[in-house]
Motif scaffolding. Sequence first.
Motif, PDB file in Angstrom:
ATOM      1  N   GLY A 331      82.024 -58.906 -78.192  1.00  0.00           N
ATOM      2  CA  GLY A 331      82.531 -60.167 -78.494  1.00  0.00           C
ATOM      3  C   GLY A 331      83.960 -60.002 -78.245  1.00  0.00           C
ATOM      4  O   GLY A 331      84.441 -61.083 -78.629  1.00  0.00           O
ATOM      5  N   GLY A 332      84.484 -58.923 -77.824  1.00  0.00           N
ATOM      6  CA  GLY A 332      85.719 -58.879 -77.522  1.00  0.00           C
ATOM      7  C   GLY A 332      86.669 -58.322 -78.528  1.00  0.00           C
ATOM      8  O   GLY A 332      87.765 -58.167 -78.366  1.00  0.00           O
ATOM      9  N   LYS A 333      86.193 -57.747 -79.578  1.00  0.00           N
ATOM     10  CA  LYS A 333      86.817 -57.297 -80.936  1.00  0.00           C
ATOM     11  C   LYS A 333      87.070 -55.760 -80.329  1.00  0.00           C
ATOM     12  O   LYS A 333      86.260 -55.085 -80.005  1.00  0.00           O
ATOM     13  CB  LYS A 333      86.074 -57.520 -82.094  1.00  0.00           C
ATOM     14  CG  LYS A 333      86.796 -56.839 -83.187  1.00  0.00           C
ATOM     15  CD  LYS A 333      86.059 -57.266 -84.344  1.00  0.00           C
ATOM     16  CE  LYS A 333      86.606 -56.551 -85.550  1.00  0.00           C
ATOM     17  NZ  LYS A 333      86.028 -56.788 -87.042  1.00  0.00           N
ATOM     18  N   GLU A 334      88.425 -55.456 -80.441  1.00  0.00           N
ATOM     19  CA  GLU A 334      88.638 -53.981 -80.416  1.00  0.00           C
ATOM     20  C   GLU A 334      88.225 -53.305 -81.754  1.00  0.00           C
ATOM     21  O   GLU A 334      88.209 -53.462 -82.946  1.00  0.00           O
ATOM     22  CB  GLU A 334      90.179 -53.768 -80.604  1.00  0.00           C
ATOM     23  CG  GLU A 334      90.670 -52.481 -80.348  1.00  0.00           C
ATOM     24  CD  GLU A 334      92.169 -51.892 -80.085  1.00  0.00           C
ATOM     25  OE1 GLU A 334      92.614 -51.932 -78.929  1.00  0.00           O
ATOM     26  OE2 GLU A 334      92.692 -51.853 -81.157  1.00  0.00           O
ATOM     27  N   MET A 335      87.253 -52.105 -81.309  1.00  0.00           N
ATOM     28  CA  MET A 335      86.662 -51.448 -82.134  1.00  0.00           C
ATOM     29  C   MET A 335      87.130 -50.096 -82.357  1.00  0.00           C
ATOM     30  O   MET A 335      87.184 -49.450 -83.360  1.00  0.00           O
ATOM     31  CB  MET A 335      85.201 -51.253 -81.980  1.00  0.00           C
ATOM     32  CG  MET A 335      84.469 -52.812 -81.800  1.00  0.00           C
ATOM     33  SD  MET A 335      84.402 -53.888 -83.356  1.00  0.00           S
ATOM     34  CE  MET A 335      83.297 -52.955 -84.385  1.00  0.00           C
ATOM     35  N   VAL A 336      87.604 -49.637 -81.359  1.00  0.00           N
ATOM     36  CA  VAL A 336      88.400 -48.248 -81.332  1.00  0.00           C
ATOM     37  C   VAL A 336      89.534 -48.497 -80.462  1.00  0.00           C
ATOM     38  O   VAL A 336      89.521 -48.877 -79.383  1.00  0.00           O
ATOM     39  CB  VAL A 336      87.361 -47.077 -80.441  1.00  0.00           C
ATOM     40  CG1 VAL A 336      88.044 -45.811 -80.503  1.00  0.00           C
ATOM     41  CG2 VAL A 336      86.273 -47.127 -81.331  1.00  0.00           C
ATOM     42  N   ALA A 337      90.748 -48.149 -81.081  1.00  0.00           N
ATOM     43  CA  ALA A 337      92.169 -48.593 -80.432  1.00  0.00           C
ATOM     44  C   ALA A 337      92.329 -47.268 -79.448  1.00  0.00           C
ATOM     45  O   ALA A 337      91.556 -46.223 -79.564  1.00  0.00           O
ATOM     46  CB  ALA A 337      93.240 -48.260 -81.427  1.00  0.00           C
ATOM     47  N   ALA A 338      93.248 -47.518 -78.503  1.00  0.00           N
ATOM     48  CA  ALA A 338      93.591 -46.511 -77.444  1.00  0.00           C
ATOM     49  C   ALA A 338      94.354 -45.275 -78.037  1.00  0.00           C
ATOM     50  O   ALA A 338      94.744 -45.540 -79.057  1.00  0.00           O
ATOM     51  CB  ALA A 338      94.652 -47.165 -76.613  1.00  0.00           C
ATOM     52  N   GLY A 339      93.923 -43.988 -77.504  1.00  0.00           N
ATOM     53  CA  GLY A 339      94.462 -43.055 -78.163  1.00  0.00           C
ATOM     54  C   GLY A 339      93.826 -42.469 -79.354  1.00  0.00           C
ATOM     55  O   GLY A 339      94.153 -41.436 -79.830  1.00  0.00           O
TER      56      GLY A 339
END
Length: 363
Positions: A331-339
Motif C-alpha cells: 500500500g506504499g507505507k514504509e514498514m522498515v526504514a533505511a539502515g
Amino acid sequence: MELRKIWNALRVCVAAGLTATLPAPAFAAEPLKVAFVYLGPVSDGGWTQQHDVARKKLEAALGSAIKTTYVENVPETADSERVFRQLAADGNKLIFATSFGYMEPLQKVAKLFPDVKFEHVNGFKTAANISVYEPRFEEGFYLIGVIAGQMTKTNTLGFIGSFPIPSVMRNIDSMTLGAQSVNPKIKMKPIWVNTWYDPGKERQAADTLIAQGADAVAQNTDSPASIQAAQEKGTYAFSIDADMSSFGKKAQLTGTTEDWSGYYIAETKKVLDGTWNGNRHTRWGLKEGLVVMAPLNSDIPPEAVKVFEDKKAKLISGELNPFAGPIKDNGGKEMVAAGSIMPAATFNSLNWYVEGIEGSVPK
C-alpha cells in the motif's frame, strides 16, 4: 552354565568361612526411542520425504544407541493429539513434530508427559520440555527471487501459498524482495490453496498463474505439481524442500531444500548425554547447512549465476539480510526504514505483503 559356576564358587566361599562379593550382571543400555510425526506421506517428494531422509541419516549416525519410528499422514487436528499421546506412552523420549499445525495438541500432551522431550518445527510456543526449530526459509526464497528476477521475460512471478502464517508470509515477501533487487519491474501474483499437500489444487493454481502471465512460479506447498505444469507449458518453476528437477528438468531453475539431519543428530545427542533443554527457539539457514539450494539449471546465464553466488555468499556471512530496509508494504507505507532491519516482533508475526505483490493477505 555361568550361573552354575557362580553358585559353586559361592558354596566354596561359604564353606571356607569367607564372604564373597559377586559381580553384578551386566545389562546393555536400552536404546533411546525417538519418534517423528509427519503431516504427509514419506513419498510426497518434498517436505515429509526430506524429514524422513534425515531420520534415516540419524539412525546411521547413532546406530544402536537409538531406535526411531514414525507416523505419517497425521492431520493437524485433534487426531494428532492422540498420536503424540500414544507415542509418549509407548516410551519414546524424544518426539519431533514436523508441522506447524501440531502446536496446540503438542502443548497439551507435553504437560501430561514432562519426562518426554518434544521438538516442534516452525512453531512459537515453547515449554520446559518443548523446543522449537525452523529453517531460515527466507534465505532460500530470496535467492529464488534473485534467479527469477533475472530469468523472467514478463516481469511477472507467481507464488503458490499454503496458509498465510508468518513463516510462509516471510517467504513470499523475501522472494519478491530478492527479485526486485535485480529487477525493479517485478510484480508478484499469489494464489493461496489452504493446504500443504494437494497435487490437484497445486496444479490448478500453477496453471492459473501461468495463464495470468507468470513465467516463473514458486511454491510453499509440498508436491511437484507446479514443476510439472511449468515443464508442460514451457515456463519456469522452483522447488521447495527437495530437489524436484526430475519432474521438470527444463522448468526447474533451482529450489530451496532442507537437510534436517544435522539438527536431528545434534538434538538427539543432547538427549543421550543429558544436556538437552527446552524453552529454546533455534533457527538454522544456509550457514549451518539446513537450508540447501538445489543445483542451478544449466540454462541460467553465467552473469545471472554470478549474481546468485555473490548474494548467497553475503547471506552466509551475514552481510546481506533479506529484510533490511527500506521496505514498503504493497500500500506504499514504509514498514522498515533505511539502515535498519525488520524487528523480531514484526518478523515473527509478519502478515503483510511487500510492495510489488498484488492483492491483500487472506484472513
